[in-house]
Enzyme design. Structure first.
Site, mmCIF file in Angstrom:
data_model
loop_
_atom_site.group_PDB
_atom_site.id
_atom_site.type_symbol
_atom_site.label_atom_id
_atom_site.label_comp_id
_atom_site.label_asym_id
_atom_site.label_seq_id
_atom_site.Cartn_x
_atom_site.Cartn_y
_atom_site.Cartn_z
ATOM 1 N N LEU A 97 0.799 -1.222 0.000
ATOM 2 C CA LEU A 97 0.000 0.000 0.000
ATOM 3 C C LEU A 97 0.835 1.277 0.000
ATOM 4 O O LEU A 97 0.300 2.369 0.183
ATOM 5 C CB LEU A 97 -0.961 -0.007 1.186
ATOM 6 C CG LEU A 97 -1.925 -1.203 1.203
ATOM 7 C CD1 LEU A 97 -2.774 -1.189 2.449
ATOM 8 C CD2 LEU A 97 -2.787 -1.240 -0.048
ATOM 9 N N CYS A 98 2.140 1.155 -0.220
ATOM 10 C CA CYS A 98 3.006 2.333 -0.275
ATOM 11 C C CYS A 98 2.869 3.023 -1.622
ATOM 12 O O CYS A 98 2.747 2.371 -2.656
ATOM 13 C CB CYS A 98 4.471 1.941 -0.069
ATOM 14 S SG CYS A 98 4.892 1.620 1.635
ATOM 15 N N HIS A 99 2.937 4.341 -1.574
ATOM 16 C CA HIS A 99 2.930 5.121 -2.807
ATOM 17 C C HIS A 99 4.327 5.147 -3.403
ATOM 18 O O HIS A 99 5.322 5.111 -2.683
ATOM 19 C CB HIS A 99 2.508 6.565 -2.505
ATOM 20 C CG HIS A 99 1.086 6.685 -2.085
ATOM 21 N ND1 HIS A 99 0.685 6.481 -0.784
ATOM 22 C CD2 HIS A 99 -0.034 6.980 -2.794
ATOM 23 C CE1 HIS A 99 -0.621 6.654 -0.711
ATOM 24 N NE2 HIS A 99 -1.082 6.947 -1.909
ATOM 25 N N ASP A 150 23.899 -11.979 4.017
ATOM 26 C CA ASP A 150 24.221 -12.766 2.824
ATOM 27 C C ASP A 150 25.721 -12.767 2.545
ATOM 28 O O ASP A 150 26.289 -13.805 2.206
ATOM 29 C CB ASP A 150 23.461 -12.225 1.617
ATOM 30 C CG ASP A 150 23.762 -13.028 0.365
ATOM 31 O OD1 ASP A 150 23.565 -14.266 0.401
ATOM 32 O OD2 ASP A 150 24.194 -12.436 -0.637
#
Length: 187
Positions: A97-99, A150
């Protein structure tokens, strides 16, 4: 004995399910309780900045290999810095839901805390937009931490990524936020 099922422990302001109204409205939920993307079209464009941090706990020898640049995979700090910046730019693709916002700057920095055998990570994101950059800073710090893991996992699979948090944010309708008790970042 069967437990009685009760409704949610909180109610959503404006919800029609008969529960008490919540004092602070959840902006990512509509009146029917469905998730939605917030309409920021009417909000003014302002300068916004957010700083987030994360920490990676590890063996002392792992920290020295990272800081000293002696890992077999290569320069972990450079890789993590680039990964954090790239991730911030793609936050809208990762968090539903991020713009998508125009980023003016993203910085990722590292500070070894040898006494705790941790690598601290700080990410800063800046924009001029209608919505904040907290998620971009948090995604940058988290991704940088994952990249450190990593790069060094061959010598230390027991590393722990943690303490991901917003340190401060400025701009926007909700005003400024500063997390109390945080140490100043070493420059």
């Amino acid at each position: 004995m069967k437990r009685k099922q009760s409704g949610p422990s909180h109610a959503i302001k404006g919800a029609t399910n008969g529960t008490a109204q919540r004092t602070s409205e959840l902006t990512h939920v509509d009146r029917q309780g469905r998730v939605r993307m917030v309409d920021v079209g009417a909000k003014p464009v302002t300068r916004r900045e957010a700083v987030a941090r994360a920490a990676v706990a590890m063996q002392a020898a792992t920290l020295e290999a990272i800081v000293g640049g002696t890992l077999k995979k290569g320069e972990a700090l450079a890789a993590a810095r680039i990964a954090g910046i790239m991730a911030a730019k793609r936050t809208h693709e990762l968090i539903p839901l991020c713009h998508q916002i125009p980023l003016e700057a993203v910085e990722v920095d590292f500070s070894p805390a040898r006494q705790r055998s941790e690598l601290e990570i700080e990410a800063r994101a800046v924009t001029e937009a209608r919505t904040g950059v907290e998620m971009e800073a948090l995604v940058a710090a988290s991704t940088a931490a994952l990249t450190i893991y990593d790069m060094a996992k061959a010598i230390d699979r027991g590393m722990i990524i943690g303490a991901v948090r917003l340190i401060r944010k400025t701009g926007g309708r909700s005003g400024d936020f500063i997390r109390p008790g945080e140490r100043p970042w070493p420059r």
